[in-house]
Design a protein around this motif. Structure first.
Motif, PDB file in Angstrom:
ATOM      1  N   ARG A 151      25.337  52.566  52.708  1.00 64.00           N
ATOM      2  CA  ARG A 151      25.202  52.097  54.097  1.00 64.00           C
ATOM      3  C   ARG A 151      26.510  52.275  54.861  1.00 64.00           C
ATOM      4  O   ARG A 151      26.503  52.590  56.039  1.00 64.00           O
ATOM      5  CB  ARG A 151      24.803  50.612  54.125  1.00 64.00           C
ATOM      6  CG  ARG A 151      23.382  50.359  53.681  1.00 64.00           C
ATOM      7  CD  ARG A 151      23.056  48.886  53.842  1.00 64.00           C
ATOM      8  NE  ARG A 151      22.133  48.429  52.817  1.00 64.00           N
ATOM      9  CZ  ARG A 151      21.788  47.174  52.629  1.00 64.00           C
ATOM     10  NH1 ARG A 151      22.324  46.230  53.377  1.00 64.00           N
ATOM     11  NH2 ARG A 151      20.946  46.835  51.681  1.00 64.00           N
ATOM     12  N   ARG A 152      27.634  52.043  54.149  1.00 62.55           N
ATOM     13  CA  ARG A 152      28.935  52.185  54.822  1.00 62.55           C
ATOM     14  C   ARG A 152      29.332  53.639  54.981  1.00 62.55           C
ATOM     15  O   ARG A 152      30.072  53.989  55.900  1.00 62.55           O
ATOM     16  CB  ARG A 152      30.018  51.434  54.021  1.00 62.55           C
ATOM     17  CG  ARG A 152      29.953  49.927  54.159  1.00 62.55           C
ATOM     18  CD  ARG A 152      31.245  49.268  53.705  1.00 62.55           C
ATOM     19  NE  ARG A 152      31.562  49.603  52.314  1.00 62.55           N
ATOM     20  CZ  ARG A 152      31.190  48.866  51.263  1.00 62.55           C
ATOM     21  NH1 ARG A 152      30.490  47.762  51.449  1.00 62.55           N
ATOM     22  NH2 ARG A 152      31.514  49.235  50.031  1.00 62.55           N
ATOM     23  N   ASN A 153      28.834  54.506  54.074  1.00 62.49           N
ATOM     24  CA  ASN A 153      29.203  55.935  54.094  1.00 62.49           C
ATOM     25  C   ASN A 153      27.953  56.802  54.064  1.00 62.49           C
ATOM     26  O   ASN A 153      27.574  57.335  53.014  1.00 62.49           O
ATOM     27  CB  ASN A 153      30.090  56.276  52.885  1.00 62.49           C
ATOM     28  CG  ASN A 153      31.324  55.409  52.836  1.00 62.49           C
ATOM     29  OD1 ASN A 153      32.218  55.554  53.657  1.00 62.49           O
ATOM     30  ND2 ASN A 153      31.370  54.482  51.876  1.00 62.49           N
ATOM     31  N   PRO A 154      27.234  56.937  55.188  1.00 60.41           N
ATOM     32  CA  PRO A 154      25.979  57.696  55.208  1.00 60.41           C
ATOM     33  C   PRO A 154      26.134  59.153  54.755  1.00 60.41           C
ATOM     34  O   PRO A 154      25.158  59.776  54.330  1.00 60.41           O
ATOM     35  CB  PRO A 154      25.553  57.637  56.681  1.00 60.41           C
ATOM     36  CG  PRO A 154      26.240  56.418  57.214  1.00 60.41           C
ATOM     37  CD  PRO A 154      27.535  56.336  56.500  1.00 60.41           C
ATOM     38  N   GLY A 155      27.362  59.688  54.789  1.00 58.83           N
ATOM     39  CA  GLY A 155      27.598  61.067  54.342  1.00 58.83           C
ATOM     40  C   GLY A 155      27.295  61.269  52.864  1.00 58.83           C
ATOM     41  O   GLY A 155      27.139  62.410  52.402  1.00 58.83           O
ATOM     42  N   LEU A 156      27.217  60.193  52.098  1.00 61.32           N
ATOM     43  CA  LEU A 156      26.923  60.296  50.658  1.00 61.32           C
ATOM     44  C   LEU A 156      25.461  60.659  50.378  1.00 61.32           C
ATOM     45  O   LEU A 156      25.105  60.999  49.248  1.00 61.32           O
ATOM     46  CB  LEU A 156      27.211  58.951  49.965  1.00 61.32           C
ATOM     47  CG  LEU A 156      28.666  58.449  49.944  1.00 61.32           C
ATOM     48  CD1 LEU A 156      28.722  57.038  49.374  1.00 61.32           C
ATOM     49  CD2 LEU A 156      29.530  59.395  49.100  1.00 61.32           C
ATOM     50  N   LEU A 157      24.601  60.537  51.376  1.00 60.60           N
ATOM     51  CA  LEU A 157      23.154  60.648  51.133  1.00 60.60           C
ATOM     52  C   LEU A 157      22.703  62.097  50.958  1.00 60.60           C
ATOM     53  O   LEU A 157      22.232  62.759  51.891  1.00 60.60           O
ATOM     54  CB  LEU A 157      22.373  59.974  52.267  1.00 60.60           C
ATOM     55  CG  LEU A 157      22.611  58.464  52.419  1.00 60.60           C
ATOM     56  CD1 LEU A 157      21.819  57.896  53.572  1.00 60.60           C
ATOM     57  CD2 LEU A 157      22.243  57.729  51.142  1.00 60.60           C
ATOM     58  N   ASN A 158      22.824  62.574  49.711  1.00 58.01           N
ATOM     59  CA  ASN A 158      22.325  63.913  49.393  1.00 58.01           C
ATOM     60  C   ASN A 158      20.826  63.838  49.065  1.00 58.01           C
ATOM     61  O   ASN A 158      20.210  62.772  49.151  1.00 58.01           O
ATOM     62  CB  ASN A 158      23.115  64.520  48.230  1.00 58.01           C
ATOM     63  CG  ASN A 158      23.075  63.607  46.994  1.00 58.01           C
ATOM     64  OD1 ASN A 158      22.170  62.783  46.845  1.00 58.01           O
ATOM     65  ND2 ASN A 158      24.054  63.759  46.109  1.00 58.01           N
ATOM     66  N   GLY A 159      20.245  64.962  48.665  1.00 54.76           N
ATOM     67  CA  GLY A 159      18.799  65.043  48.421  1.00 54.76           C
ATOM     68  C   GLY A 159      18.307  64.066  47.376  1.00 54.76           C
ATOM     69  O   GLY A 159      17.284  63.394  47.568  1.00 54.76           O
ATOM     70  N   SER A 160      19.004  63.961  46.246  1.00 59.89           N
ATOM     71  CA  SER A 160      18.527  63.088  45.162  1.00 59.89           C
ATOM     72  C   SER A 160      18.623  61.611  45.564  1.00 59.89           C
ATOM     73  O   SER A 160      17.741  60.805  45.238  1.00 59.89           O
ATOM     74  CB  SER A 160      19.330  63.341  43.883  1.00 59.89           C
ATOM     75  OG  SER A 160      20.701  63.042  44.101  1.00 59.89           O
ATOM     76  N   ARG A 161      19.681  61.253  46.285  1.00 58.21           N
ATOM     77  CA  ARG A 161      19.810  59.860  46.752  1.00 58.21           C
ATOM     78  C   ARG A 161      18.689  59.532  47.743  1.00 58.21           C
ATOM     79  O   ARG A 161      18.135  58.436  47.717  1.00 58.21           O
ATOM     80  CB  ARG A 161      21.172  59.639  47.408  1.00 58.21           C
ATOM     81  CG  ARG A 161      22.327  59.547  46.413  1.00 58.21           C
ATOM     82  CD  ARG A 161      23.646  59.354  47.137  1.00 58.21           C
ATOM     83  NE  ARG A 161      24.794  59.400  46.240  1.00 58.21           N
ATOM     84  CZ  ARG A 161      25.560  58.365  45.920  1.00 58.21           C
ATOM     85  NH1 ARG A 161      25.287  57.177  46.416  1.00 58.21           N
ATOM     86  NH2 ARG A 161      26.594  58.497  45.112  1.00 58.21           N
ATOM     87  N   ARG A 162      18.391  60.475  48.636  1.00 58.89           N
ATOM     88  CA  ARG A 162      17.321  60.245  49.635  1.00 58.89           C
ATOM     89  C   ARG A 162      15.963  60.064  48.943  1.00 58.89           C
ATOM     90  O   ARG A 162      15.148  59.239  49.360  1.00 58.89           O
ATOM     91  CB  ARG A 162      17.276  61.392  50.648  1.00 58.89           C
ATOM     92  CG  ARG A 162      18.495  61.415  51.551  1.00 58.89           C
ATOM     93  CD  ARG A 162      18.397  62.438  52.658  1.00 58.89           C
ATOM     94  NE  ARG A 162      19.665  62.522  53.397  1.00 58.89           N
ATOM     95  CZ  ARG A 162      19.788  62.932  54.646  1.00 58.89           C
ATOM     96  NH1 ARG A 162      18.720  63.308  55.323  1.00 58.89           N
ATOM     97  NH2 ARG A 162      20.964  62.983  55.235  1.00 58.89           N
ATOM     98  N   ALA A 163      15.736  60.845  47.879  1.00 60.69           N
ATOM     99  CA  ALA A 163      14.469  60.720  47.132  1.00 60.69           C
ATOM    100  C   ALA A 163      14.382  59.334  46.485  1.00 60.69           C
ATOM    101  O   ALA A 163      13.324  58.689  46.495  1.00 60.69           O
ATOM    102  CB  ALA A 163      14.376  61.815  46.077  1.00 60.69           C
ATOM    103  N   ARG A 164      15.522  58.846  45.910  1.00 53.77           N
ATOM    104  CA  ARG A 164      15.546  57.521  45.284  1.00 53.77           C
ATOM    105  C   ARG A 164      15.301  56.416  46.316  1.00 53.77           C
ATOM    106  O   ARG A 164      14.540  55.471  46.090  1.00 53.77           O
ATOM    107  CB  ARG A 164      16.920  57.318  44.629  1.00 53.77           C
ATOM    108  CG  ARG A 164      17.010  56.046  43.785  1.00 53.77           C
ATOM    109  CD  ARG A 164      18.435  55.531  43.653  1.00 53.77           C
ATOM    110  NE  ARG A 164      18.839  54.750  44.817  1.00 53.77           N
ATOM    111  CZ  ARG A 164      19.881  55.034  45.577  1.00 53.77           C
ATOM    112  NH1 ARG A 164      20.645  56.083  45.337  1.00 53.77           N
ATOM    113  NH2 ARG A 164      20.172  54.272  46.620  1.00 53.77           N
ATOM    114  N   ILE A 165      15.916  56.554  47.490  1.00 52.18           N
ATOM    115  CA  ILE A 165      15.771  55.557  48.566  1.00 52.18           C
ATOM    116  C   ILE A 165      14.327  55.508  49.056  1.00 52.18           C
ATOM    117  O   ILE A 165      13.758  54.432  49.249  1.00 52.18           O
ATOM    118  CB  ILE A 165      16.747  55.885  49.724  1.00 52.18           C
ATOM    119  CG1 ILE A 165      18.190  55.629  49.284  1.00 52.18           C
ATOM    120  CG2 ILE A 165      16.421  55.058  50.967  1.00 52.18           C
ATOM    121  CD1 ILE A 165      19.240  56.303  50.153  1.00 52.18           C
TER     122      ILE A 165
END
Length: 455
Positions: free
Chosen positions: A388-402
């Motif tokens: 949440r503090r660093n939205p730049g971390l949200l790659n494809g695999s993280r987005r799928a998990r979310i």
């Protein structure tokens, strides 16, 4: 409320707005369309006839035909006359009496009286700073007393207990005595639902009214019954000295016939309108603002009041300071903004107060289901604090998990991130003092390319 009436009228009004010249003939043609729109909205026939006649008298006179902008002058006449039919200005409760001021609530079964008592108690406590007590004189519906007790706890007002084996008059007299001892400002009395043809029940409420002599007797009526609401209120008004009307369930009423009919037929003011089931879903009835909403001019004053009363000022101040210092707008900030929007009824709750909504196609408006904001909040809740503090971390695999954690799809997460990026750009422009840039950013956000965030 008023969606179908607004759609019909806004087309007619828009055609008139740009006319450099109006004739008696095209005014009559327009008024014919207005008449049909009002009848389709279930406005009572005597009200339609009176309203059209009043508009016609002013429209074909000097006021419109001699105006430099006759189209706009006619719109003003229609708005003024609609406002007059609904009561010209907001009617306040008369609380300027020795305490406690007793308010008796009457109405049909299922109209929403008990819920309205809870809403009115909250309104008086928070907006008018009154000490409030509620009591139920409904000895026929076993759950009514318990329901009112629960509502009193929710809105944090005093509750006077009663039971089904007591007489309504005895209950209310005991409540008044207790209210005096407790230094209560207002006592709200819930009564049993009854119809005007039920002679025994009408005799009971007449006797109750005579015994307690309330300062206000409000008739609670379901707006979805259309012009029947006005007829029922008139019958009750002949039996009881009503001081005003509360229209309930207005969020489910797309026609709005009751709002335009009740005041004219009963000669009693509409004092409040109820929306939804939540305790804060009660608004003071402002005829001028309602007329503007019907004519698709929006209701910016009510929107401003809503924002002022429901937005968390501390959070807003902190965000403003953060942005001013050039700190990055993150997903925690976005979540705060979304939750505050949800407190104001979500996107759907704000739409009818915005000017020009009648011009937006149904295909776009139907995309707004009320689930948009909760879904966006669910997505942010599925992220880690670091994400949440660093939205730049949200790659494809993280987005799928979310997406999986929120019970949605990666495409929904991508849409949210697009919304976030647009908001973040706006905030950075605001931090730089670029108001023109901010306005351009807002325009881009509202543009058709993005559409509604979630369906």
């Amino acid at each position: 409320m008023f969606e179908s009436l607004t759609q019909r009228l806004s087309g007619t009004i828009e055609r008139l707005r740009g006319r450099g010249r109006l004739t008696e003939e095209n005014i009559r043609e327009s008024l014919r369309e207005v008449r049909i729109a009002l009848l389709e909205a279930d406005v009572a026939l005597p009200v339609v006839q009176a309203l059209i006649e009043r508009i016609k008298v002013r429209a074909v006179g000097q006021e419109v035909l001699k105006s430099l902008t006759p189209g706009q002058a006619l719109i003003k006449v229609v708005r003024d006359e609609m406002t007059a039919v609904m009561g010209s200005q907001a009617a306040d409760l008369n609380l300027n009496v020795p305490a406690p001021a007793v308010i008796l609530m009457a109405g049909l079964q299922g109209a929403g009286k008990t819920t309205t008592v809870g809403k009115l108690a909250k309104h008086l406590k928070e907006k008018r700073k009154k000490k409030v007590m509620v009591v139920s004189a409904d000895v026929y519906r076993p759950a009514a007393i318990e329901q009112l007790k629960t509502l009193a706890q929710q809105v944090d007002v005093l509750f006077f207990p009663s039971s089904a084996d007591q007489k309504p008059e005895a209950i209310v007299k005991a409540a008044i005595d207790d209210a005096k001892k407790s230094f209560v400002d207002v006592l709200l009395v819930d009564t049993a639902g009854r119809t005007s043809i039920d002679e025994a029940m009408m005799a009971e409420i007449k006797a109750l009214h005579a015994a307690v002599n309330p300062v206000e007797t409000l008739f609670v009526v379901d707006s979805m019954t259309g012009q029947d609401a006005a007829v029922t209120a008139k019958h009750f008004g002949e039996a009881l000295p009503l001081t005003g009307v509360v229209l309930t369930k207005t969020d489910g009423d797309a026609r709005g016939g009751a709002a335009l009919s009740v005041r004219y037929i009963t000669q009693r003011p509409i004092k409040f309108i109820g929306v939804g089931e939540k305790p804060d879903g009660l608004d003071v009835f402002h005829p001028d603002r309602i007329a503007s909403r019907i004519l698709d001019m929006g209701d910016v004053l009510s929107l401003v009041e809503q924002v002022e009363s429901q937005v968390d000022k501390d959070k807003a101040q902190k965000l403003a300071e953060k942005v001013a210092k050039g700190k990055k707008f993150d997903l925690n900030d976005m979540k705060d903004q979304l939750e505050q929007m949800q407190n104001m009824g979500g996107i759907h709750g704000l739409m009818d107060k915005l000017p020009g909504m009648g011009q937006i196609p149904d295909s776009v408006k139907n995309q707004v289901t009320g689930k948009e904001v909760p879904r966006m909040v669910a997505i942010i809740n599925s992220m880690t604090r670091k994400e949440r503090r660093n939205p730049g971390l949200l790659n494809g695999s993280r987005r799928a998990r979310i997406a999986k954690g929120a019970g949605l799809t990666p495409a929904d997460v991508n849409k949210l991130m697009k919304q976030y990026q647009q908001m973040e750009k706006m905030m950075s422009k605001l931090a730089g003092g670029g108001m023109k840039g901010l306005m351009r950013g807002m325009k881009g956000m509202m543009g058709a390319r993005g559409g509604m965030p979630f369906r």
